[in-house]
Design a protein around this motif. Structure first.
Motif, PDB file in Angstrom:
ATOM      1  N   GLU A   4       0.828  -1.207   0.000  1.00  0.00           N
ATOM      2  CA  GLU A   4       0.000   0.000   0.000  1.00  0.00           C
ATOM      3  C   GLU A   4       0.863   1.259   0.000  1.00  0.00           C
ATOM      4  OE1 GLU A   4      -2.747  -0.144   3.267  1.00  0.00           O
ATOM      5  OE2 GLU A   4      -3.601  -2.039   2.600  1.00  0.00           O
ATOM      6  N   PHE A   5       1.911   1.267   0.818  1.00  0.00           N
ATOM      7  CA  PHE A   5       2.768   2.449   0.894  1.00  0.00           C
ATOM      8  C   PHE A   5       3.537   2.665  -0.401  1.00  0.00           C
ATOM      9  CE2 PHE A   5       3.221   2.668   5.812  1.00  0.00           C
ATOM     10  CZ  PHE A   5       1.916   3.113   5.886  1.00  0.00           C
ATOM     11  N   ILE A   6       3.989   1.592  -1.019  1.00  0.00           N
ATOM     12  CA  ILE A   6       4.696   1.733  -2.298  1.00  0.00           C
ATOM     13  C   ILE A   6       3.744   2.278  -3.355  1.00  0.00           C
ATOM     14  CG2 ILE A   6       5.763   0.438  -4.189  1.00  0.00           C
ATOM     15  CD1 ILE A   6       7.116  -1.309  -2.028  1.00  0.00           C
ATOM     16  N   ALA A   7       2.509   1.787  -3.383  1.00  0.00           N
ATOM     17  CA  ALA A   7       1.516   2.282  -4.342  1.00  0.00           C
ATOM     18  C   ALA A   7       1.216   3.757  -4.091  1.00  0.00           C
ATOM     19  CB  ALA A   7       0.237   1.453  -4.262  1.00  0.00           C
ATOM     20  N   GLU A   8       1.048   4.134  -2.832  1.00  0.00           N
ATOM     21  CA  GLU A   8       0.782   5.535  -2.499  1.00  0.00           C
ATOM     22  C   GLU A   8       1.966   6.428  -2.869  1.00  0.00           C
ATOM     23  OE1 GLU A   8      -1.886   7.273  -1.240  1.00  0.00           O
ATOM     24  OE2 GLU A   8      -3.047   5.450  -1.570  1.00  0.00           O
ATOM     25  N   ARG A   9       3.168   5.950  -2.593  1.00  0.00           N
ATOM     26  CA  ARG A   9       4.359   6.737  -2.928  1.00  0.00           C
ATOM     27  C   ARG A   9       4.481   6.893  -4.444  1.00  0.00           C
ATOM     28  NH1 ARG A   9      10.271   4.684  -1.270  1.00  0.00           N
ATOM     29  NH2 ARG A   9       9.703   3.161  -2.837  1.00  0.00           N
ATOM     30  N   THR A  10       4.181   5.842  -5.191  1.00  0.00           N
ATOM     31  CA  THR A  10       4.237   5.908  -6.655  1.00  0.00           C
ATOM     32  C   THR A  10       3.214   6.905  -7.184  1.00  0.00           C
ATOM     33  OG1 THR A  10       4.989   3.617  -6.751  1.00  0.00           O
ATOM     34  CG2 THR A  10       4.050   4.538  -8.766  1.00  0.00           C
ATOM     35  N   LYS A  11       2.006   6.882  -6.621  1.00  0.00           N
ATOM     36  CA  LYS A  11       0.970   7.840  -7.021  1.00  0.00           C
ATOM     37  C   LYS A  11       1.417   9.260  -6.695  1.00  0.00           C
ATOM     38  CE  LYS A  11      -3.884   9.070  -6.204  1.00  0.00           C
ATOM     39  NZ  LYS A  11      -3.588  10.488  -6.153  1.00  0.00           N
ATOM     40  N   LEU A  12       2.002   9.441  -5.530  1.00  0.00           N
ATOM     41  CA  LEU A  12       2.501  10.749  -5.121  1.00  0.00           C
ATOM     42  C   LEU A  12       3.566  11.249  -6.103  1.00  0.00           C
ATOM     43  CD1 LEU A  12       2.322  12.790  -2.675  1.00  0.00           C
ATOM     44  CD2 LEU A  12       4.336  11.613  -1.782  1.00  0.00           C
ATOM     45  N   GLU A  13       4.477  10.366  -6.497  1.00  0.00           N
ATOM     46  CA  GLU A  13       5.533  10.733  -7.443  1.00  0.00           C
ATOM     47  C   GLU A  13       4.939  11.111  -8.800  1.00  0.00           C
ATOM     48  OE1 GLU A  13       7.876   7.184  -7.249  1.00  0.00           O
ATOM     49  OE2 GLU A  13       9.050   7.894  -5.538  1.00  0.00           O
ATOM     50  N   LYS A  14       3.929  10.346  -9.241  1.00  0.00           N
ATOM     51  CA  LYS A  14       3.281  10.630 -10.525  1.00  0.00           C
ATOM     52  C   LYS A  14       2.571  11.985 -10.475  1.00  0.00           C
ATOM     53  CE  LYS A  14       0.064   8.654 -13.839  1.00  0.00           C
ATOM     54  NZ  LYS A  14      -0.812   7.529 -14.153  1.00  0.00           N
ATOM     55  N   ASP A  15       1.853  12.244  -9.373  1.00  0.00           N
ATOM     56  CA  ASP A  15       1.173  13.528  -9.221  1.00  0.00           C
ATOM     57  C   ASP A  15       2.172  14.684  -9.210  1.00  0.00           C
ATOM     58  OD1 ASP A  15      -1.220  12.162  -9.122  1.00  0.00           O
ATOM     59  OD2 ASP A  15      -1.451  12.352  -6.934  1.00  0.00           O
ATOM     60  N   GLU A  16       3.311  14.474  -8.565  1.00  0.00           N
ATOM     61  CA  GLU A  16       4.350  15.505  -8.524  1.00  0.00           C
ATOM     62  C   GLU A  16       4.896  15.768  -9.924  1.00  0.00           C
ATOM     63  OE1 GLU A  16       7.457  18.207  -7.506  1.00  0.00           O
ATOM     64  OE2 GLU A  16       5.494  17.744  -6.663  1.00  0.00           O
ATOM     65  N   MET A  17       5.137  14.722 -10.692  1.00  0.00           N
ATOM     66  CA  MET A  17       5.637  14.909 -12.060  1.00  0.00           C
ATOM     67  C   MET A  17       4.621  15.670 -12.912  1.00  0.00           C
ATOM     68  SD  MET A  17       7.629  11.536 -13.286  1.00  0.00           S
ATOM     69  CE  MET A  17       7.533  10.254 -12.066  1.00  0.00           C
ATOM     70  N   ASN A  18       3.332  15.313 -12.759  1.00  0.00           N
ATOM     71  CA  ASN A  18       2.296  16.008 -13.513  1.00  0.00           C
ATOM     72  C   ASN A  18       2.204  17.479 -13.105  1.00  0.00           C
ATOM     73  OD1 ASN A  18       1.614  13.731 -14.971  1.00  0.00           O
ATOM     74  ND2 ASN A  18      -0.018  13.126 -13.564  1.00  0.00           N
ATOM     75  N   GLY A  19       2.301  17.755 -11.803  1.00  0.00           N
ATOM     76  CA  GLY A  19       2.269  19.141 -11.334  1.00  0.00           C
ATOM     77  C   GLY A  19       3.454  19.938 -11.844  1.00  0.00           C
TER      78      GLY A  19
END
Length: 134
Positions: free
Chosen positions: A111-126
């Motif tokens: 779960e934490f790896i998935a959340e961290r990956t989503k966070l990284e993707k959102d950061e790249m998009n931002g």
């Protein structure tokens, strides 16, 4: 236009600060979970209980670990080692019983790896959206 640039830059700085803090939390949690799982898996044979359970207890201090997982870890760590002894005195003093804890930690890790990956993707998009604006 200059005011819009300043506002966008300020928002981007806030987003980046939030991202850095959350990414650090997730990374620390992932690292601690990986170490705790490794310790528990090394202990997956019968042997004397040792201080290596200390790494597992360190998980309770992490902010991202859910309260239910902290309670489960508390219950596991508070087991009386005497109650875990095998009947024969020459047998191991500790019989590995934490498969459920390992499974719970592995699920949290995923779960934490998935959340961290989503966070990284959102950061790249931002960051990309900001770069396109500038």
């Amino acid at each position: 236009w200059t005011g819009d640039k300043k506002a966008a830059t300020k928002v981007r700085e806030i987003e980046k600060t939030d991202y850095d803090a959350m990414h650090k939390d997730y990374s620390e949690s992932v690292d601690a979970l990986q170490r705790a799982i490794a310790v528990l898996k090394k202990m997956s044979h019968d042997r004397k209980q040792s201080a290596s359970l200390l790494q597992v207890s360190d998980l309770k201090d992490l902010a991202l670990i859910p309260e239910s997982a902290k309670r489960a870890l508390d219950a596991f760590l508070q087991q009386d080692p005497e109650g875990l002894e095998v009947s024969a005195p020459e047998a191991a003093g500790y019989e590995f019983q934490s498969h459920g804890v390992v499974e719970m930690l592995e699920k949290l890790l995923d779960e934490f790896i998935a959340e961290r990956t989503k966070l990284e993707k959102d950061e790249m998009n931002g960051k990309h959206a900001y770069d396109m604006l500038m």
